[in-house]
Design a protein around this motif. Structure first.
Motif, short mmCIF file in Angstrom:
data_model
loop_
_atom_site.label_atom_id
_atom_site.label_comp_id
_atom_site.label_asym_id
_atom_site.label_seq_id
_atom_site.Cartn_x
_atom_site.Cartn_y
_atom_site.Cartn_z
N ARG A 270 -6.38 1.64 -4.50
CA ARG A 270 -5.87 0.44 -5.05
C ARG A 270 -5.85 0.30 -6.68
N LYS B 146 0.95 -1.27 0.09
CA LYS B 146 0.01 0.01 0.11
C LYS B 146 0.81 1.16 -0.10
N THR C 62 1.33 1.27 -6.02
CA THR C 62 0.48 0.48 -6.33
C THR C 62 -0.83 1.25 -6.14
N ILE D 285 -2.77 -6.01 2.49
CA ILE D 285 -2.16 -4.72 2.27
C ILE D 285 -1.05 -4.58 3.21
#
Length: 115
Positions: free
Chosen positions: A96, A35, A39, A113
């Protein structure tokens, strides 16, 4: 990258931070993803790819960025980017990245995550 006592590393040298992170990302346990800006749905690399590290954030122009599907589309909005950040940066607007998003597409499809 160390997760729960296991080290995930890249086994070879790369010409870009993106390639090294993608290599590590592929080795992560299933249902796991980083995370971070790399991304995020709103980040991309310069279409000229002049640097080895750093990304452009488009969180301030999400509607325009959603329409990007090629290098030329990205060139057209690149000057409107919100800021330049490192791949590991994380802002409160993280979303995301999905397959086919933006110029560079998506990272390997992982679920868990990591921050």
């Amino acid at each position: 990258l160390h997760i729960e006592g296991t080290a995930y590393t890249t086994d070879r040298g790369y010409g870009s931070f993106e390639d090294a992170l993608e290599d590590i990302h592929r080795k992560l346990p299933s249902h796991t993803y980083l995370k971070a800006c790399i991304t995020c749905a709103w980040s991309d690399y310069s279409p000229g790819r002049t640097g080895l590290i750093g990304m452009a954030c488009f969180r301030g122009v999400k509607d325009a960025y959603r329409k990007v599907s090629s290098k030329w589309d990205l060139f057209a909005i690149f000057s409107r980017r919100t800021q330049d950040v490192q791949e590991t940066y994380l802002c409160p607007e993280f979303e995301r990245r999905t397959k086919g998003a933006g110029y560079r597409g998506s990272f390997p499809n992982q679920q868990r995550i990591l921050q």
